[in-house]
Design an enzyme around this catalytic site. Structure first.
Site, short mmCIF file in Angstrom:
data_model
loop_
_atom_site.label_atom_id
_atom_site.label_comp_id
_atom_site.label_asym_id
_atom_site.label_seq_id
_atom_site.Cartn_x
_atom_site.Cartn_y
_atom_site.Cartn_z
N THR A 1 -7.54 -13.36 15.76
CA THR A 1 -6.31 -13.19 16.54
C THR A 1 -5.76 -11.79 16.23
O THR A 1 -6.11 -11.20 15.20
CB THR A 1 -5.25 -14.23 16.15
OG1 THR A 1 -4.96 -14.06 14.75
CG2 THR A 1 -5.73 -15.64 16.37
N GLU B 1 -7.44 -19.21 20.18
CA GLU B 1 -7.73 -20.52 19.58
C GLU B 1 -8.27 -21.53 20.60
O GLU B 1 -8.66 -22.63 20.25
CB GLU B 1 -6.46 -21.10 18.92
CG GLU B 1 -6.03 -20.40 17.65
CD GLU B 1 -5.11 -19.20 17.88
OE1 GLU B 1 -5.09 -18.67 19.00
OE2 GLU B 1 -4.40 -18.80 16.93
N LYS C 1 18.54 -17.51 21.65
CA LYS C 1 19.42 -18.67 21.53
C LYS C 1 20.86 -18.19 21.61
O LYS C 1 21.39 -17.63 20.67
CB LYS C 1 19.15 -19.42 20.23
CG LYS C 1 17.76 -20.04 20.26
CD LYS C 1 17.29 -20.49 18.89
CE LYS C 1 15.79 -20.69 18.93
NZ LYS C 1 15.04 -19.83 18.06
N TRP D 1 19.24 -21.95 25.44
CA TRP D 1 18.07 -21.09 25.28
C TRP D 1 17.90 -20.22 26.53
O TRP D 1 17.93 -20.73 27.65
CB TRP D 1 16.80 -21.94 25.09
CG TRP D 1 16.68 -22.53 23.72
CD1 TRP D 1 17.71 -22.76 22.85
CD2 TRP D 1 15.49 -22.95 23.08
NE1 TRP D 1 17.22 -23.31 21.70
CE2 TRP D 1 15.85 -23.44 21.81
CE3 TRP D 1 14.15 -22.98 23.44
CZ2 TRP D 1 14.93 -23.95 20.90
CZ3 TRP D 1 13.22 -23.48 22.54
CH2 TRP D 1 13.61 -23.95 21.29
P1 ADP Z 1 -3.20 -12.82 20.20
O1 ADP Z 1 -2.44 -11.80 21.01
O2 ADP Z 1 -2.46 -13.44 19.07
O3 ADP Z 1 -4.62 -12.48 19.92
P2 ADP Z 1 -4.02 -14.43 22.31
O4 ADP Z 1 -4.68 -13.31 23.01
O5 ADP Z 1 -4.77 -15.58 21.86
O6 ADP Z 1 -3.27 -13.98 21.11
O7 ADP Z 1 -2.74 -14.83 23.12
C1 ADP Z 1 -2.23 -16.11 23.23
C2 ADP Z 1 -0.82 -16.11 23.73
O8 ADP Z 1 -0.67 -15.27 24.87
C3 ADP Z 1 -0.38 -17.46 24.23
O9 ADP Z 1 -0.01 -18.30 23.19
C4 ADP Z 1 0.78 -17.09 25.12
O10 ADP Z 1 1.96 -16.86 24.38
C5 ADP Z 1 0.35 -15.80 25.71
N1 ADP Z 1 -0.19 -16.01 27.07
C6 ADP Z 1 -1.46 -16.11 27.44
N2 ADP Z 1 -1.56 -16.27 28.77
C7 ADP Z 1 -0.30 -16.28 29.26
C8 ADP Z 1 0.28 -16.42 30.56
N3 ADP Z 1 -0.44 -16.54 31.65
N4 ADP Z 1 1.62 -16.40 30.65
C9 ADP Z 1 2.40 -16.26 29.56
N5 ADP Z 1 1.92 -16.11 28.31
C10 ADP Z 1 0.58 -16.12 28.16
#
Ligand code: ADP
Length: 555
Positions: free
Chosen positions: A195, A339, A446, A451
């Site tokens: 990640t 994940e 908040k 929210w």
């Molecule tokens: P990281 O940036 O930690 O590597 P990921 O690429 O796995 O994470 O990103 C996952 C997160 O990206 C999700 O939990 C969500 O918050 C955000 N995300 C992914 N797709 C969307 C979407 N279409 N709209 C809003 N948020 C999104």
């Protein structure tokens, strides 16, 4: 409830068992779509084209070459590379021979890259020449790496003794491809992706052959990515982060032509490939599309073949969806996570939606969509109670399924909550199963017990014509606890005075959301901090505005 099934003596199905192997994807593509092209813009500067049959042969040579280097099944092999045919060969050559293909994001900080390589204990790193400077900086810090291999034509290989660099093409030239893809336990690890680590140390997600194959089947379905053999697909989403949303696997199972854009991701370069290669669909995060749309607008261009784009990774602003629709491109809004391999949901209309008004249809398509088969999801309140699917109640989004993480790599702490994975997102789910992200749980604002969704504010503001990109964060407030602040990067062409623009932006919210959730102020900056995956880097943005106080406090 007791089951009537005799667990001692069940009646078993009488069908063949074959382990789900990643190599079988490419073998299928070779057999059924052997002449279909894979086109890549290379770091050498030219366009490379060959077929699925060629790719499968070279992937077998990769398997032979890594074995000759002394690498053993189960060991991790890193890649630091753009989207290109050699990277695809590694996806299959490494995983297909029982090793773990560890894709590394070159946009991370160097300390994070060496941390990840050490944590994974990578034995070899394959890299594009672009990343030689990173390799030179980190190789001393990465004792587990025995081989550094540059993916470039032999005549362009740079001289280097420290580290000693091998040439990918030379390694492959020494092999004859006489290699049979092995079958082994389908739960064997196939690939590893960390990640982004925007809130702590990067964490490793270790995919298996089984999880990848099931994700591949489901992600190609019509209401998911909807890939077919008539398609020409250009994955702009990088292969160094969550397997380019599985496209390197879903294209070969369907037989779609692939176009890899390499390192040139600016509007002009993307447009050139979309047109010259007859691309029908593409996939990427919203920030990469900003450049393309800006280029199309400034040059007054149109698309000839491009008609479908998958947008995900962060919320697709409704204005972007409208812009694409006006150019004849249908957007599929998708949601996922590292994940989750990564696909969890995709937005599409059901038959019962077709009779709805155009405005209602748009609202459905702007949501993140329904979970694809293989993923279950639910939202819960602070007490862990499941919330109703009414499109209004919002809570923490939990998922489970065949391609959802159960444990981070080399970590004893399970991230699961009673068998479910908490995503860290806050969402609603409606009666039809359409999920909508309202925020990351750490980004919600908040204010006075209510929210406010930073995503909703950003989505509305993105439609304001003078805004290039914007982010909304919470600022501590003496009366309300927190209040929203909007941070804006203006489009280059904008010449208006900041004060006037600020007023116009704030009044743009009127009637679009309740008055109390409109931002208290707008601040202009020159460049938006983005994460290694092109998302708003909220932690950095919050740092920039640490200690910020509103001039006139909302009362
Ligand atoms: P990281 O940036 O930690 O590597 P990921 O690429 O796995 O994470 O990103 C996952 C997160 O990206 C999700 O939990 C969500 O918050 C955000 N995300 C992914 N797709 C969307 C979407 N279409 N709209 C809003 N948020 C999104």
């Amino acid at each position: 409830m007791t089951s009537n099934i005799d667990s001692q003596n069940p009646l078993m199905g009488q069908m063949m068992y074959q382990p789900l192997m990643i190599s079988s994807i490419l073998v299928h593509a070779k057999n059924q779509h052997g002449n279909t092209e894979i086109v890549s813009r290379r770091t050498e500067g030219d366009i490379h084209r060959y077929t699925y049959a060629d790719c499968e042969l070279r992937a077998r040579k990769v398997a032979q070459a890594i074995s000759k280097l002394g690498l053993k099944p189960g060991e991790r092999v890193g890649t630091i590379a753009w989207n290109g045919y050699r990277h695809l060969e590694l996806y299959y050559g490494i995983s297909g021979s029982g090793l773990v293909c560890h894709t590394i994001n070159p946009r991370l900080f160097e300390e994070q890259i060496s941390y990840i390589i050490n944590h994974a204990q990578d034995r070899a790193i394959f890299f594009d020449i672009t990343f030689l400077s990173i390799v030179r900086k980190i190789y001393n810090e990465c004792p587990s790496v025995k081989h550094w291999i540059c993916m470039i034509d032999a005549d362009k290989l740079p001289e280097s003794n420290s580290p000693k660099i091998l040439c990918y093409e030379n390694l492959l030239d020494e092999e004859n491809g006489n290699f049979e893809w092995p079958n082994f336990d389908e739960n064997t690890a196939s690939a590893l992706c960390y990640t982004s680590g925007t809130t702590g140390k990067p964490k490793g997600v270790l995919y298996s052959h089984r999880s990848t194959l099931l994700h591949t089947y489901a992600s190609a379905l019509p209401d998911s990515l909807n890939i077919a053999s008539v398609d020409t697909v250009m994955p702009v989403v990088p292969m160094f982060h969550v397997n380019a949303w599985g496209i390197p696997y879903s294209c070969p199972i369907t037989g779609a032509k692939i176009v890899f854009p390499g390192e040139k991701l600016d509007g002009a370069s993307l447009y050139e490939l979309l047109e010259s290669e007859g691309v029908t669909m593409s996939a990427g995060v919203p920030t990469v599309w900003l450049g393309l749309l800006e280029y199309i607008r400034s040059q007054k261009l149109k698309f000839t073949t491009f008609n479908k784009a998958i947008v995900g990774g962060s919320v697709c602003p409704p204005a972007m969806m409208n812009d694409f629709n006006a150019l004849g491109v249908k957007i599929t809004h998708a949601w996922g996570m590292t994940e989750l391999s990564p696909l969890g949901t995709a937005a599409s209309l059901k038959a019962s939606d077709l009779k709805k008004s155009e405005a209602q249809k748009k609202l459905i398509l702007q949501k993140q969509g329904r979970s694809i088969y293989g993923i279950e999801m639910k939202i819960i309140d602070a007490n862990g109670e499941t919330l109703p699917r009414d499109g209004k109640s919002y809570g923490d989004l939990l998922v489970k399924g065949h391609w959802v993480i159960s444990n981070y790599y080399r970590s004893d702490l399970s991230p699961l909550d009673k068998g479910w994975f908490p995503t860290g997102d806050v969402a609603t789910i409606d009666q039809d199963g359409n999920m909508q992200i309202t925020d990351r749980s750490k980004d919600v604002i908040k204010s006075g017990g209510e929210w406010i969704s930073s995503i909703e504010i950003e989505s509305i503001a993105s439609a304001f014509p003078d805004i290039s990109i914007c982010a909304c964060i919470s600022i501590p407030h003496p009366k309300w606890g927190e209040r929203p602040l909007l941070i804006v990067v203006k489009k280059l062409s904008v010449t208006k005075k900041d004060d006037l623009l600020k007023k116009e932006i704030l009044s743009f919210f009127d009637g679009k959301m309740p008055k109390w959730s409109i931002p208290d102020d707008v601040v202009f900056i020159d460049q938006m901090p983005l994460t290694a995956t092109g998302k708003l880097y909220k932690m950095k943005i919050r740092e920039l505005f640490n200690g910020y106080q509103f001039k006139s406090n909302h009362s």
